[in-house]
Design an enzyme around this catalytic site. Structure first.
Site, PDB file in Angstrom:
ATOM      1  N   ARG A 193      -2.611  22.343 -14.244  1.00 54.87           N
ATOM      2  CA  ARG A 193      -1.634  21.335 -14.629  1.00 54.87           C
ATOM      3  C   ARG A 193      -1.816  20.861 -16.147  1.00 54.87           C
ATOM      4  NH1 ARG A 193       1.013  16.374 -11.344  1.00 54.87           N
ATOM      5  NH2 ARG A 193       2.332  15.796 -12.788  1.00 54.87           N
TER       6      ARG A 193
ATOM      7  N   HIS B 266       0.491  13.651 -29.264  1.00 58.76           N
ATOM      8  CA  HIS B 266      -0.117  12.336 -28.985  1.00 58.76           C
ATOM      9  C   HIS B 266      -0.914  11.678 -30.160  1.00 58.76           C
ATOM     10  CE1 HIS B 266       0.041  12.628 -24.453  1.00 58.76           C
ATOM     11  NE2 HIS B 266       1.077  12.478 -24.586  1.00 58.76           N
TER      12      HIS B 266
ATOM     13  N   LYS C 163       3.278  11.726 -11.395  1.00 58.18           N
ATOM     14  CA  LYS C 163       2.512  10.916 -12.289  1.00 58.18           C
ATOM     15  C   LYS C 163       3.197   9.649 -12.557  1.00 58.18           C
ATOM     16  CE  LYS C 163      -0.175  14.192 -15.122  1.00 58.18           C
ATOM     17  NZ  LYS C 163      -0.508  14.501 -16.445  1.00 58.18           N
TER      18      LYS C 163
ATOM     19  N   GLU D 223      10.058  19.478 -24.513  1.00 61.81           N
ATOM     20  CA  GLU D 223       9.665  19.605 -23.241  1.00 61.81           C
ATOM     21  C   GLU D 223      10.315  20.984 -22.729  1.00 61.81           C
ATOM     22  OE1 GLU D 223       6.906  18.151 -22.369  1.00 61.81           O
ATOM     23  OE2 GLU D 223       7.240  16.045 -23.251  1.00 61.81           O
TER      24      GLU D 223
ATOM     25  N   ASN E   9       0.332  20.335 -20.789  1.00 57.49           N
ATOM     26  CA  ASN E   9      -0.070  19.136 -22.169  1.00 57.49           C
ATOM     27  C   ASN E   9       0.136  20.157 -23.310  1.00 57.49           C
ATOM     28  OD1 ASN E   9      -0.631  16.947 -20.522  1.00 57.49           O
ATOM     29  ND2 ASN E   9      -2.777  17.750 -20.183  1.00 57.49           N
TER      30      ASN E   9
ATOM     31  N   LYS F 263       7.724  23.615 -13.205  1.00 61.16           N
ATOM     32  CA  LYS F 263       6.973  22.376 -13.114  1.00 61.16           C
ATOM     33  C   LYS F 263       6.351  22.060 -11.672  1.00 61.16           C
ATOM     34  CE  LYS F 263       5.610  17.653 -14.141  1.00 61.16           C
ATOM     35  NZ  LYS F 263       5.680  16.654 -14.805  1.00 61.16           N
TER      36      LYS F 263
ATOM     37  N   GLU G 288      -4.046  17.452 -11.598  1.00 63.20           N
ATOM     38  CA  GLU G 288      -4.754  18.146 -12.787  1.00 63.20           C
ATOM     39  C   GLU G 288      -6.086  18.180 -13.135  1.00 63.20           C
ATOM     40  OE1 GLU G 288      -2.422  16.088 -16.240  1.00 63.20           O
ATOM     41  OE2 GLU G 288      -3.846  16.375 -17.609  1.00 63.20           O
TER      42      GLU G 288
ATOM     43  N   HIS H 210       0.594  18.561 -26.763  1.00 64.11           N
ATOM     44  CA  HIS H 210       0.509  17.228 -26.460  1.00 64.11           C
ATOM     45  C   HIS H 210      -0.567  16.649 -27.279  1.00 64.11           C
ATOM     46  CE1 HIS H 210       3.621  17.722 -23.859  1.00 64.11           C
ATOM     47  NE2 HIS H 210       3.891  16.237 -23.419  1.00 64.11           N
TER      48      HIS H 210
ATOM     49  N   HIS I 217       8.240  10.683 -28.327  1.00 59.21           N
ATOM     50  CA  HIS I 217       7.495  11.537 -27.789  1.00 59.21           C
ATOM     51  C   HIS I 217       7.871  13.134 -28.182  1.00 59.21           C
ATOM     52  CE1 HIS I 217       4.586  12.757 -24.990  1.00 59.21           C
ATOM     53  NE2 HIS I 217       5.327  13.493 -24.384  1.00 59.21           N
TER      54      HIS I 217
ATOM     55  N   ARG J 233       0.727  -1.186   0.060  1.00 64.84           N
ATOM     56  CA  ARG J 233       0.023   0.056   0.141  1.00 64.84           C
ATOM     57  C   ARG J 233       0.896   1.278  -0.160  1.00 64.84           C
ATOM     58  NH1 ARG J 233      -3.220  -3.167   3.412  1.00 64.84           N
ATOM     59  NH2 ARG J 233      -5.070  -4.180   2.438  1.00 64.84           N
TER      60      ARG J 233
HETATM   61  P1  NAD Z   1      13.179   6.407 -21.692  1.00 67.80           P
HETATM   62  O1  NAD Z   1      12.992   6.387 -20.214  1.00 67.80           O
HETATM   63  O2  NAD Z   1      12.811   5.294 -22.598  1.00 67.80           O
HETATM   64  O3  NAD Z   1      14.989   6.650 -21.995  1.00 67.80           O
HETATM   65  C1  NAD Z   1      15.355   6.670 -23.437  1.00 67.80           C
HETATM   66  C2  NAD Z   1      16.398   5.794 -23.983  1.00 67.80           C
HETATM   67  O4  NAD Z   1      17.407   6.340 -23.391  1.00 67.80           O
HETATM   68  C3  NAD Z   1      16.012   4.454 -23.057  1.00 67.80           C
HETATM   69  O5  NAD Z   1      16.831   3.416 -23.891  1.00 67.80           O
HETATM   70  C4  NAD Z   1      17.191   4.572 -21.706  1.00 67.80           C
HETATM   71  O6  NAD Z   1      17.661   3.431 -21.473  1.00 67.80           O
HETATM   72  C5  NAD Z   1      18.257   5.416 -22.595  1.00 67.80           C
HETATM   73  N1  NAD Z   1      18.645   6.234 -21.349  1.00 67.80           N
HETATM   74  C6  NAD Z   1      18.544   6.718 -20.295  1.00 67.80           C
HETATM   75  N2  NAD Z   1      19.165   7.331 -19.529  1.00 67.80           N
HETATM   76  C7  NAD Z   1      20.450   7.417 -20.292  1.00 67.80           C
HETATM   77  C8  NAD Z   1      21.671   8.000 -20.021  1.00 67.80           C
HETATM   78  N3  NAD Z   1      21.962   8.899 -19.318  1.00 67.80           N
HETATM   79  N4  NAD Z   1      22.603   7.448 -21.126  1.00 67.80           N
HETATM   80  C9  NAD Z   1      22.268   6.635 -22.168  1.00 67.80           C
HETATM   81  N5  NAD Z   1      21.110   6.173 -22.215  1.00 67.80           N
HETATM   82  C10 NAD Z   1      20.194   6.576 -21.465  1.00 67.80           C
HETATM   83  O7  NAD Z   1      12.570   7.559 -22.348  1.00 67.80           O
HETATM   84  P2  NAD Z   1      12.493   8.913 -21.753  1.00 67.80           P
HETATM   85  O8  NAD Z   1      11.829  10.003 -22.695  1.00 67.80           O
HETATM   86  O9  NAD Z   1      13.164   9.496 -20.581  1.00 67.80           O
HETATM   87  O10 NAD Z   1      10.897   8.891 -20.904  1.00 67.80           O
HETATM   88  C11 NAD Z   1       9.690   8.365 -21.969  1.00 67.80           C
HETATM   89  C12 NAD Z   1       8.614   8.007 -20.763  1.00 67.80           C
HETATM   90  O11 NAD Z   1       8.323   8.900 -19.809  1.00 67.80           O
HETATM   91  C13 NAD Z   1       7.247   7.602 -21.637  1.00 67.80           C
HETATM   92  O12 NAD Z   1       6.825   6.185 -21.012  1.00 67.80           O
HETATM   93  C14 NAD Z   1       6.458   8.679 -21.199  1.00 67.80           C
HETATM   94  O13 NAD Z   1       4.958   8.228 -20.973  1.00 67.80           O
HETATM   95  C15 NAD Z   1       6.955   8.963 -19.816  1.00 67.80           C
HETATM   96  N6  NAD Z   1       6.600  10.400 -19.326  1.00 67.80           N
HETATM   97  C16 NAD Z   1       6.090  10.493 -18.090  1.00 67.80           C
HETATM   98  C17 NAD Z   1       5.823  11.682 -17.562  1.00 67.80           C
HETATM   99  C18 NAD Z   1       5.266  11.985 -16.216  1.00 67.80           C
HETATM  100  O14 NAD Z   1       4.851  13.151 -15.705  1.00 67.80           O
HETATM  101  N7  NAD Z   1       5.434  10.806 -15.322  1.00 67.80           N
HETATM  102  C19 NAD Z   1       6.042  12.998 -18.239  1.00 67.80           C
HETATM  103  C20 NAD Z   1       6.718  12.655 -19.520  1.00 67.80           C
HETATM  104  C21 NAD Z   1       6.783  11.288 -20.124  1.00 67.80           C
HETATM  105  N1  GLY Z   2       3.890  15.817 -18.038  1.00 66.69           N
HETATM  106  C1  GLY Z   2       2.605  16.192 -17.707  1.00 66.69           C
HETATM  107  C2  GLY Z   2       2.440  16.587 -16.318  1.00 66.69           C
HETATM  108  O1  GLY Z   2       3.380  15.797 -15.564  1.00 66.69           O
HETATM  109  O2  GLY Z   2       1.381  16.583 -16.126  1.00 66.69           O
END
Ligand code: NAD
Ligand code: GLY
Length: 376
Positions: free
Chosen positions: A254, A265, A156, A198, A258, A240, A250, A261, A278, A134
């Site tokens: 918040r 998206h 998130k 971003e 987007n 942020k 949100e 997006h 993305h 939990r």
């Molecule tokens: P990712 O986590 O897939 O990383 C991209 C690539 O880079 C991967 O292959 C990873 O292994 C590699 N990598 C990471 N750090 C590295 C480093 N320092 N050196 C070398 N390689 C490295 O992609 P991302 O763009 O970081 O994240 C995308 C994800 O985040 C999506 O699933 C998206 O939905 C999510 N997201 C979430 C939020 C949120 O608010 N929670 C916001 C934006 C995106």
């Molecule tokens: N990435 C959008 C949010 O965190 O709300």
């Protein structure tokens, strides 16, 4: 690999940005080289005992040893949980694997999870932490630009479902976010550039001065000048943090995060998540949503021109790919931001100022026809 710094390397002082959420408040620590101090930071928060490091083989190879060493020095018991690299592993099956490991290793309520990676690892670790017994604390050690300026902050968490991206999840805040900008130097170039979308977004939604800073320093940033990079990541985190503190779940403000997006998206999903990553889709999305805002009479042509120019200079695409209006509108309707069948889109009124408005299909179609002519 991303280009390493051609300019002088300046050692930046560690700095903190607070995310103010009452009892769930936490710090974002910006510390180049700070990976080696993770253990100390966890001790400062009063943690002891077991730490689960959730990561993937790439990050494990690059930074796993340093993180382990720091935790060991601080007296923590460590257990690494590895999931495959990439978005395909962001699902319930791998969450189940993380939970299996935590149970097998007898993790307790007081134990901590560390997400060592980008947004995928961060979203998964946060979600696993939110449901294990939990809820146990977790810490984000964000290693991509997307994670450092966006996904590690704000709580998130979640995974994808075969019927939709990020459809299973929870709002669950970390206990700490550690940003070591030096880790960005090993990022693949495409991932680094995508993260800049971003960054540009924050200027457009909240801070004209920051947008101006990006316009004047984008080349330094691309070359990873330490001072510019540090300021950039810090300012994004401040914006942020301030948005999340005002609207954690949100229900209003918040939604401005987007920006870019709605169309972004839609393009990702129409390209089956293969055509664009993305940030690339968000780059196009921001330019097109600014253009749409102009067509709706909300902002001046100059705003669109500045938006387009900065996205282009960051190395991101700006034009819509060939597609028909029905497909685009259909994909835009299939989004979490749709409320009672209406698409709510973030539209700029000026650089640094946006509004969230429902879209009228006829008006969007008129705009789309203009874009088709222009891009032909
Ligand atoms: P990712 O986590 O897939 O990383 C991209 C690539 O880079 C991967 O292959 C990873 O292994 C590699 N990598 C990471 N750090 C590295 C480093 N320092 N050196 C070398 N390689 C490295 O992609 P991302 O763009 O970081 O994240 C995308 C994800 O985040 C999506 O699933 C998206 O939905 C999510 N997201 C979430 C939020 C949120 O608010 N929670 C916001 C934006 C995106
Ligand atoms: N990435 C959008 C949010 O965190 O709300």
């Amino acid at each position: 690999m991303a280009k390493t710094s051609l300019s002088r390397s300046v050692v930046q002082k560690p700095e903190r940005v607070r995310v103010g959420l009452g009892k769930r408040s936490y710090d974002i620590i910006l510390n180049p080289g700070g990976l080696d101090r993770l253990g100390e930071y966890l001790l400062d928060l009063g943690f002891s005992g077991k730490v689960g490091i959730v990561t993937n083989p790439i990050l494990q190879g690059l930074y796993g040893r340093r993180v382990e060493r720091s935790l060991k020095k601080a007296g923590f018991q460590r257990h690494t949980i590895s999931v495959p690299d990439g978005e395909q592993a962001k699902n319930l099956r791998w969450i189940s694997h993380i939970l299996d490991e935590l149970l097998a290793q007898r993790f307790e309520r007081q134990s901590v999870l560390v997400a060592l990676g980008g947004g995928v690892i961060g979203d998964m670790t946060g979600f696993a932490a939110s449901i294990y017994q939990r809820g146990i604390p977790f810490v984000q050690v964000a290693t991509t630009l997307v994670a450092q300026v966006d996904s590690s902050v704000g709580g998130k968490t979640g995974v994808n479902h075969p019927l939709g991206k990020n459809m299973i999840g929870a709002f669950y805040q970390p206990a700490l976010v550690l940003l070591d900008t030096q880790t960005l130097r090993t990022l693949p170039k495409r991932e680094w550039t995508a993260g800049l979308a971003e960054v540009v977004k924050y200027g457009m939604i909240a801070d004209p001065k920051f947008f101006g800073f990006l316009e004047s320093r984008i080349e330094d940033i691309i070359n990873m000048d330490d001072t510019s990079l540090h300021h950039m990541v810090k300012r994004c985190c401040e914006i942020k943090a301030s948005v999340v503190a005002k609207d954690e779940r949100e229900s209003g403000l918040r939604r401005i995060l987007n920006y870019g997006h709605t169309i972004g998206h839609a393009l990702e999903s129409l390209g089956q998540y293969k055509q664009y990553i993305h940030g690339e889709a968000v780059g196009i999305g921001m330019v097109q949503e600014a253009d749409l805002a102009n067509s709706l009479g909300l902002c001046a042509e100059k705003v669109v021109a500045r938006q387009r120019d900065l996205v282009r200079r960051a190395g991101l695409p700006t034009n819509l790919p060939p597609l028909n209006f029905g497909d685009l509108w259909g994909a835009m309707l299939h989004d979490k931001k749709v409320a009672r069948g209406r698409i709510h889109c973030v539209l700029p009124k000026a650089v640094g100022k946006v509004t969230v408005d429902p879209l009228d299909q006829k008006a969007v179609k008129t705009w789309f026809r203009q874009v088709e002519k222009h891009q032909a």
